[in-house]
Design a protein around this motif. Structure first.
Motif, PDB file in Angstrom:
ATOM      1  N   PRO A 153       0.594  -1.136  -0.059  1.00  0.00           N
ATOM      2  CA  PRO A 153      -0.079  -0.041  -0.031  1.00  0.00           C
ATOM      3  C   PRO A 153       0.758   1.485   0.081  1.00  0.00           C
ATOM      4  N   THR A 154       0.627   2.215  -0.790  1.00  0.00           N
ATOM      5  CA  THR A 154       1.227   3.560  -1.105  1.00  0.00           C
ATOM      6  C   THR A 154       0.233   4.447  -1.471  1.00  0.00           C
ATOM      7  N   ALA A 155       0.487   5.733  -1.191  1.00  0.00           N
ATOM      8  CA  ALA A 155      -0.194   6.736  -1.471  1.00  0.00           C
ATOM      9  C   ALA A 155      -0.822   6.661  -2.721  1.00  0.00           C
ATOM     10  N   LEU A 192      -0.889   4.070  -4.730  1.00  0.00           N
ATOM     11  CA  LEU A 192      -1.760   2.792  -4.887  1.00  0.00           C
ATOM     12  C   LEU A 192      -3.226   3.270  -4.774  1.00  0.00           C
ATOM     13  N   TRP A 193      -3.255   4.195  -3.396  1.00  0.00           N
ATOM     14  CA  TRP A 193      -4.871   4.215  -3.047  1.00  0.00           C
ATOM     15  C   TRP A 193      -5.350   5.214  -3.975  1.00  0.00           C
ATOM     16  N   ALA A 194      -4.711   6.028  -4.487  1.00  0.00           N
ATOM     17  CA  ALA A 194      -5.150   7.015  -5.498  1.00  0.00           C
ATOM     18  C   ALA A 194      -5.637   6.420  -6.724  1.00  0.00           C
ATOM     19  N   GLU A 195      -4.916   5.241  -7.215  1.00  0.00           N
ATOM     20  CA  GLU A 195      -4.978   4.691  -8.364  1.00  0.00           C
ATOM     21  C   GLU A 195      -6.355   3.727  -8.188  1.00  0.00           C
ATOM     22  N   ARG A 196      -6.583   3.212  -7.036  1.00  0.00           N
ATOM     23  CA  ARG A 196      -7.858   2.387  -6.890  1.00  0.00           C
ATOM     24  C   ARG A 196      -9.127   3.242  -6.810  1.00  0.00           C
ATOM     25  N   THR A 203     -11.532   1.056   0.939  1.00  0.00           N
ATOM     26  CA  THR A 203     -10.653   2.283   1.287  1.00  0.00           C
ATOM     27  C   THR A 203      -9.774   1.943   2.307  1.00  0.00           C
ATOM     28  N   GLU A 204      -8.797   2.705   2.453  1.00  0.00           N
ATOM     29  CA  GLU A 204      -7.566   2.441   3.597  1.00  0.00           C
ATOM     30  C   GLU A 204      -8.123   2.503   5.007  1.00  0.00           C
ATOM     31  N   PRO A 205      -8.832   3.667   5.135  1.00  0.00           N
ATOM     32  CA  PRO A 205      -9.464   3.889   6.669  1.00  0.00           C
ATOM     33  C   PRO A 205     -10.431   2.493   6.947  1.00  0.00           C
ATOM     34  N   TYR A 264      -4.584  -8.881   8.789  1.00  0.00           N
ATOM     35  CA  TYR A 264      -3.856  -7.724   8.054  1.00  0.00           C
ATOM     36  C   TYR A 264      -4.210  -7.884   6.675  1.00  0.00           C
ATOM     37  N   PRO A 265      -4.255  -6.574   5.986  1.00  0.00           N
ATOM     38  CA  PRO A 265      -4.690  -6.180   4.847  1.00  0.00           C
ATOM     39  C   PRO A 265      -3.977  -7.073   3.608  1.00  0.00           C
ATOM     40  N   VAL A 266      -4.259  -7.437   2.593  1.00  0.00           N
ATOM     41  CA  VAL A 266      -3.542  -8.120   1.343  1.00  0.00           C
ATOM     42  C   VAL A 266      -4.109  -7.367   0.211  1.00  0.00           C
ATOM     43  N   LEU A 267      -3.356  -6.735  -0.639  1.00  0.00           N
ATOM     44  CA  LEU A 267      -3.637  -6.019  -1.694  1.00  0.00           C
ATOM     45  C   LEU A 267      -2.984  -6.382  -2.768  1.00  0.00           C
TER      46      LEU A 267
END
Length: 334
Positions: free
Chosen positions: A9-11, A13-17, A28-30, A42-45
């Motif tokens: 997870p990176t900023a 990557l979250w923006a791309e999603r 979403t991350e939160p 634990y999350p797996v992306l």
């Protein structure tokens, strides 16, 4: 042929999603921080790739049960809903689901997988070795006018909304950092379960975790219903994101249900969401009582697959054991 490649997870990557049209708050991350904390997971992306080209994303969380690694997207009891995939419009969900199998069992080394994806259809599961249960949800389109939404409700529901107003019920919006909201909600939830000689299926810390993680981004509508004496008699927790609002939970005191605070809460939420451009309200479940609001039932299969029949048996035994434990707790608290 599609494959899944695990990513960190990176900023970026979250923006791309966030560019995918099928995105949900549960991706979403939160929200994932909330589920991870409450479940000890634990999350797996992963990116979904076609010949090295990114065509989507997968979201899940890994936890341990009976010493075995479990991949949930989501698991039952996690108080979260559909997770699954984000995909380009021309990518078949069946192919993405087929690619998930080797990723879950070979790359992650999991013994069990569960997935509930909002856009999966029962036909997508054929021939993949999956067992599944029908888990429909009830939704309301918020594109009609407010008058048309009200008219689409059952006449008894409309009368109850009017009765709440005439009885002096007032709906107020609360903040995620309100020091008493979680305790108000949970005390009412206990009363709801007590009606069936049960206890809540999760602790109050689950509610506090949800508010602390999903609240700050501004994607939680928290509502209180107060009676004409100013007492809090009902509450509702309604996450929203992109074009959909969801019903995470609602509760009320039995002694005050005669003034119909629950219907008033939902009506306030529908109007609030519609006024902000949200186009769908999802009850996250298909209970018959929701039909009075003018809902449409949408099929959403809950699919699962285990590495062996033994693991599948453990999963079913754990589900039955949880129900028995819940009833035993209720007897002890009476």
């Amino acid at each position: 042929m599609l494959r899944l490649r695990r990513v960190e997870p990176t900023a970026a990557l979250w923006a791309e999603r966030e560019t995918y049209d099928d995105r949900l708050i549960f991706h979403t991350e939160p929200w994932l921080r909330f589920v991870a904390e409450s479940q000890g997971a634990y999350p797996v992306l992963a990116r979904v790739e076609d010949g090295g080209r990114a065509v989507g994303h997968f979201t899940g969380l890994v936890s341990k049960r009976f010493g075995l690694r479990i991949l949930g997207s989501p698991m039952a009891g996690w108080t979260t809903s559909y997770v699954g995939f984000l995909l380009d419009e021309d990518v078949p969900r069946r192919e993405a689901l087929a690619a998930l199998m080797p990723f879950a069992f070979d790359e992650l080394g999991c013994a069990h997988l569960e997935v509930r994806d909002r856009r999966l259809a029962p036909a997508d599961l054929d021939g993949l070795g999956l067992r599944w249960d029908a888990a429909p949800t009830a939704v309301i389109s918020l594109t009609p006018s407010e008058d048309d939404l009200f008219a689409a409700m059952a006449s008894a529901c409309r009368r109850n909304i009017r009765k709440a107003e005439k009885s002096g019920v007032v709906i107020e919006e609360a903040s995620y950092d309100d020091p008493t909201f979680a305790s108000d909600f949970y005390d009412q939830l206990r009363d709801v379960f007590a009606k069936q000689n049960l206890v809540p299926t999760y602790p109050i810390d689950r509610v506090r975790s949800l508010l602390s993680h999903a609240g700050p981004p501004g994607n939680l509508l928290l509502l209180r219903a107060r009676d004409d004496a100013g007492r809090c008699i009902a509450t509702a927790i309604l996450p929203w994101h992109h074009r959909t609002m969801y019903f995470w939970g609602g509760a009320s005191y039995r002694a005050h249900q005669g003034v119909r605070p629950n219907e008033a809460l939902i009506w306030h939420a529908l109007r609030w969401a519609r006024s902000r451009g949200i186009t769908e309200f999802d009850f996250v479940g298909g209970n018959s009582y929701k039909a009075k609001y003018g809902t449409v039932e949408v099929p959403v299969p809950w699919a699962r697959r285990s590495r062996s029949p033994l693991v599948a048996g453990l999963r079913d035994a754990a589900k039955q054991g949880f129900a028995l434990k819940q009833r035993a707790k209720a007897r002890l608290t009476r």
